[in-house]
Design a protein around this motif. Structure first.
Motif, PDB file in Angstrom:
ATOM      1  N   ILE A   1       0.852  -1.197   0.000  1.00 30.60           N
ATOM      2  CA  ILE A   1       0.000   0.000   0.000  1.00 30.60           C
ATOM      3  C   ILE A   1       0.887   1.245   0.000  1.00 30.60           C
ATOM      4  O   ILE A   1       1.944   1.262   0.637  1.00 30.60           O
ATOM      5  N   LYS A   2       0.448   2.280  -0.698  1.00 31.48           N
ATOM      6  CA  LYS A   2       1.215   3.535  -0.745  1.00 31.48           C
ATOM      7  C   LYS A   2       0.784   4.450   0.400  1.00 31.48           C
ATOM      8  O   LYS A   2      -0.388   4.851   0.478  1.00 31.48           O
ATOM      9  N   PRO A   3       1.720   4.800   1.291  1.00 33.89           N
ATOM     10  CA  PRO A   3       1.375   5.755   2.345  1.00 33.89           C
ATOM     11  C   PRO A   3       1.239   7.161   1.761  1.00 33.89           C
ATOM     12  O   PRO A   3       2.043   7.549   0.917  1.00 33.89           O
ATOM     13  N   VAL A   4       0.241   7.887   2.212  1.00 30.56           N
ATOM     14  CA  VAL A   4       0.103   9.301   1.851  1.00 30.56           C
ATOM     15  C   VAL A   4       0.142  10.077   3.173  1.00 30.56           C
ATOM     16  O   VAL A   4      -0.755   9.943   4.012  1.00 30.56           O
ATOM     17  N   PHE A   5       1.225  10.849   3.346  1.00 29.42           N
ATOM     18  CA  PHE A   5       1.410  11.548   4.614  1.00 29.42           C
ATOM     19  C   PHE A   5       0.635  12.864   4.637  1.00 29.42           C
ATOM     20  O   PHE A   5       0.635  13.621   3.668  1.00 29.42           O
ATOM     21  N   VAL A   6      -0.011  13.094   5.771  1.00 25.83           N
ATOM     22  CA  VAL A   6      -0.730  14.345   6.007  1.00 25.83           C
ATOM     23  C   VAL A   6      -0.148  14.963   7.277  1.00 25.83           C
ATOM     24  O   VAL A   6       0.236  14.242   8.212  1.00 25.83           O
ATOM     25  N   ASP A   7      -0.089  16.281   7.321  1.00 23.75           N
ATOM     26  CA  ASP A   7       0.555  16.989   8.431  1.00 23.75           C
ATOM     27  C   ASP A   7      -0.205  16.790   9.754  1.00 23.75           C
ATOM     28  O   ASP A   7      -1.365  16.383   9.760  1.00 23.75           O
ATOM     29  N   ILE A   8       0.488  17.121  10.839  1.00 24.39           N
ATOM     30  CA  ILE A   8      -0.124  16.984  12.167  1.00 24.39           C
ATOM     31  C   ILE A   8      -0.676  18.329  12.650  1.00 24.39           C
ATOM     32  O   ILE A   8      -0.302  19.385  12.151  1.00 24.39           O
ATOM     33  N   ASP A   9      -1.554  18.234  13.632  1.00 27.63           N
ATOM     34  CA  ASP A   9      -2.060  19.399  14.340  1.00 27.63           C
ATOM     35  C   ASP A   9      -1.026  19.733  15.428  1.00 27.63           C
ATOM     36  O   ASP A   9      -0.760  18.894  16.297  1.00 27.63           O
TER      37      ASP A   9
ATOM     38  N   PRO B   1       5.693  12.006  -2.981  1.00 26.56           N
ATOM     39  CA  PRO B   1       5.317  13.426  -3.060  1.00 26.56           C
ATOM     40  C   PRO B   1       4.815  13.963  -1.715  1.00 26.56           C
ATOM     41  O   PRO B   1       5.130  15.093  -1.335  1.00 26.56           O
ATOM     42  N   SER B   2       4.067  13.144  -0.979  1.00 25.60           N
ATOM     43  CA  SER B   2       3.497  13.616   0.289  1.00 25.60           C
ATOM     44  C   SER B   2       4.549  13.750   1.392  1.00 25.60           C
ATOM     45  O   SER B   2       4.256  14.277   2.466  1.00 25.60           O
ATOM     46  N   ALA B   3       5.781  13.269   1.129  1.00 24.19           N
ATOM     47  CA  ALA B   3       6.831  13.333   2.152  1.00 24.19           C
ATOM     48  C   ALA B   3       7.572  14.674   2.145  1.00 24.19           C
ATOM     49  O   ALA B   3       8.450  14.898   2.980  1.00 24.19           O
ATOM     50  N   SER B   4       7.201  15.561   1.237  1.00 27.97           N
ATOM     51  CA  SER B   4       7.933  16.829   1.113  1.00 27.97           C
ATOM     52  C   SER B   4       7.752  17.698   2.356  1.00 27.97           C
ATOM     53  O   SER B   4       6.690  17.693   2.987  1.00 27.97           O
ATOM     54  N   LYS B   5       8.790  18.429   2.682  1.00 28.79           N
ATOM     55  CA  LYS B   5       8.787  19.258   3.887  1.00 28.79           C
ATOM     56  C   LYS B   5       7.641  20.278   3.921  1.00 28.79           C
ATOM     57  O   LYS B   5       6.988  20.433   4.966  1.00 28.79           O
ATOM     58  N   PRO B   6       7.388  21.001   2.810  1.00 32.26           N
ATOM     59  CA  PRO B   6       6.284  21.979   2.848  1.00 32.26           C
ATOM     60  C   PRO B   6       4.928  21.337   3.168  1.00 32.26           C
ATOM     61  O   PRO B   6       4.074  21.962   3.795  1.00 32.26           O
ATOM     62  N   ASN B   7       4.749  20.077   2.773  1.00 29.77           N
ATOM     63  CA  ASN B   7       3.487  19.381   3.066  1.00 29.77           C
ATOM     64  C   ASN B   7       3.371  19.025   4.544  1.00 29.77           C
ATOM     65  O   ASN B   7       2.272  18.801   5.044  1.00 29.77           O
ATOM     66  N   LEU B   8       4.520  18.937   5.205  1.00 32.60           N
ATOM     67  CA  LEU B   8       4.539  18.411   6.580  1.00 32.60           C
ATOM     68  C   LEU B   8       5.205  19.392   7.544  1.00 32.60           C
ATOM     69  O   LEU B   8       6.000  19.007   8.394  1.00 32.60           O
ATOM     70  N   GLN B   9       4.843  20.657   7.391  1.00 32.25           N
ATOM     71  CA  GLN B   9       5.525  21.718   8.136  1.00 32.25           C
ATOM     72  C   GLN B   9       5.425  21.573   9.658  1.00 32.25           C
ATOM     73  O   GLN B   9       6.425  21.644  10.358  1.00 32.25           O
ATOM     74  N   ASN B  10       4.209  21.324  10.150  1.00 31.56           N
ATOM     75  CA  ASN B  10       4.037  21.219  11.605  1.00 31.56           C
ATOM     76  C   ASN B  10       4.751  20.002  12.169  1.00 31.56           C
ATOM     77  O   ASN B  10       5.356  20.056  13.239  1.00 31.56           O
ATOM     78  N   ALA B  11       4.679  18.899  11.438  1.00 29.04           N
ATOM     79  CA  ALA B  11       5.363  17.683  11.883  1.00 29.04           C
ATOM     80  C   ALA B  11       6.866  17.925  11.930  1.00 29.04           C
ATOM     81  O   ALA B  11       7.553  17.515  12.874  1.00 29.04           O
TER      82      ALA B  11
END
Ligand SMILES: *Cc1c(COP(=O)(O)O)cnc(C)c1O
Length: 372
Positions: A98-106, A329-339
């Motif tokens: 399965i392909k993980p798609v990372f989403v940022d954290i609160d 693509p979802s691992a990029s820093k701008p996508n995961l700023q809070n994390a």
């Protein structure tokens, strides 16, 4: 002066050794070592009662539980998950192709930001895999609402969330499945161990087949299952641990409370407010080392090590920074700023039932020192 014996971020609680002997005698006598033996059955039932859930399948460890949970629900394609967790969360997806798609954290809870999930959904998305990080409940209502709207399954990695309750009861009731880990570093341990919490008997039964090679009976194999079974020794330890878990959680609560008091006025050191759960498990004590603190997070980390105190950077690096994920693509820093920001600031302080007051005071003293 450094401490004589090292202090680690956790120290497993163990029941008195003498109490284990009768269990071992029984195992030696009946010679049933695994495959849903008497202790396995007792432990499954006792755990259901303790946690306030109806259907539990015990596993050899939490990772096999995660991998099997995804198999049980036939999850494929893409799954939305958090980069801010232990690496096993995302590894369980790769083990299922399965392909993980990372989403940022609160940044307020360190959990998956539910408001950012929808933007990450594609026609390939089949499920959401959130983590109750540090035992702090995810935005379960909002996540379920999104899952219902888009027809997605929800599997909670509740490895940190043993005994946690919200106002409706155990948080393990949320989603389609939840998984627990009983690893040595967790609040409740059977040395190694894990579990899947199912909503109904039918799902539990399917999971029980899957963890035993797919055997439904002696001659019937219904799925390409795995060997994920918990053995009788682990189950015996689990039964004993249940006798002490309330005491252990009370001691953790007291240590958490003392940290909050000792660290309340240190400029540049922040900690999270108590979670909004009805029952918390005090599994971790994360602090954030802010830029106004005289040392960087890593300088502080090394300073603790010089003193023989092994604080941990949970979770640094982010999962999305490891080689098997970083090109997504979802691992990029701008996508995961809070994390990314949280991962660079976080430090988990030692917390376990036997942690002494004088050690906590030493830790607080080390944090207070104003030298650069
Ligand atoms: C510990 C942990 C796991 C893996 O559990 P094991 O029992 O060690 O296999 C999975 N996810 C998270 C968030 C964990 O902390």
């Amino acid at each position: 002066m450094p401490l004589n014996s090292p202090i680690y971020v956790t120290r497993p609680f163990l029941p008195p050794l003498a109490e284990l002997y009768p269990y071992l005698e029984q195992i030696w006598e009946n010679r049933q070592l695994t495959n849903a033996g008497p202790f396995h059955q007792q432990f499954e039932q006792a755990l259901c009662e303790y946690l306030g859930v109806d259907h539990i399948s015990l596993f050899a460890n939490g990772t096999l539980a995660l991998v099997t949970a995804l198999q049980a629900l036939r999850i494929t394609g893409e799954v939305i998950t958090t980069p801010y967790s232990f690496v096993a969360t995302a590894h369980s997806l790769l083990w299922n192709g399965i392909k993980p798609v990372f989403v940022d954290i609160d940044p307020a809870t360190f959990n998956l930001d539910a408001e950012k999930i929808e933007a990450a959904i594609t026609p390939q998305t089949t499920a959401i895999l959130p983590v109750h990080v540090y035992g702090r409940p995810c935005a379960t209502d909002r996540i379920q609402q999104i899952a219902d709207t888009y027809g997605l399954k929800v599997i909670y990695d509740a490895a940190h969330a043993f005994a946690v309750e919200d106002k409706g009861g155990s948080i393990l009731r949320h989603g389609d499945l939840s998984i627990l880990s009983f690893h040595a570093t967790k609040v409740f341990t059977t040395f190694e161990g894990g579990a899947i919490i199912s909503p109904d008997e039918k799902t539990k039964k399917r999971i029980d087949y899957l963890k035993n090679f797919g055997f439904a009976d002696e001659v019937t194999v219904v799925a390409p299952g795995i060997n994920g079974k918990m053995n009788e020794f682990q189950a015996a330890i689990g039964l004993l641990q249940l006798k002490y878990i309330d005491m252990a959680l009370e001691q953790r609560a007291e240590i958490d409370r003392r940290y909050r008091e000792l660290l309340s006025d240190i400029p540049g050191i922040h900690y999270l407010p108590y979670p909004n759960s009805k029952r918390h498990n005090y599994s971790y004590f994360p602090i954030l080392v802010e830029s106004e603190y005289p040392l960087t997070r890593d300088e502080l980390y090394r300073r603790f090590r010089e003193e023989n105190i092994y604080v941990r950077r949970y979770f640094y690096p982010l999962i999305s920074d490891f080689p098997m994920y970083r090109t997504l693509p979802s691992a990029s820093k701008p996508n995961l700023q809070n994390a990314s920001i949280t991962s660079d600031k976080v430090l988990c302080l030692p917390i376990y039932p036997e942690l002494e007051v004088k050690t906590q005071k030493k830790i607080a003293m080390l944090l207070t020192v104003k030298n650069k």
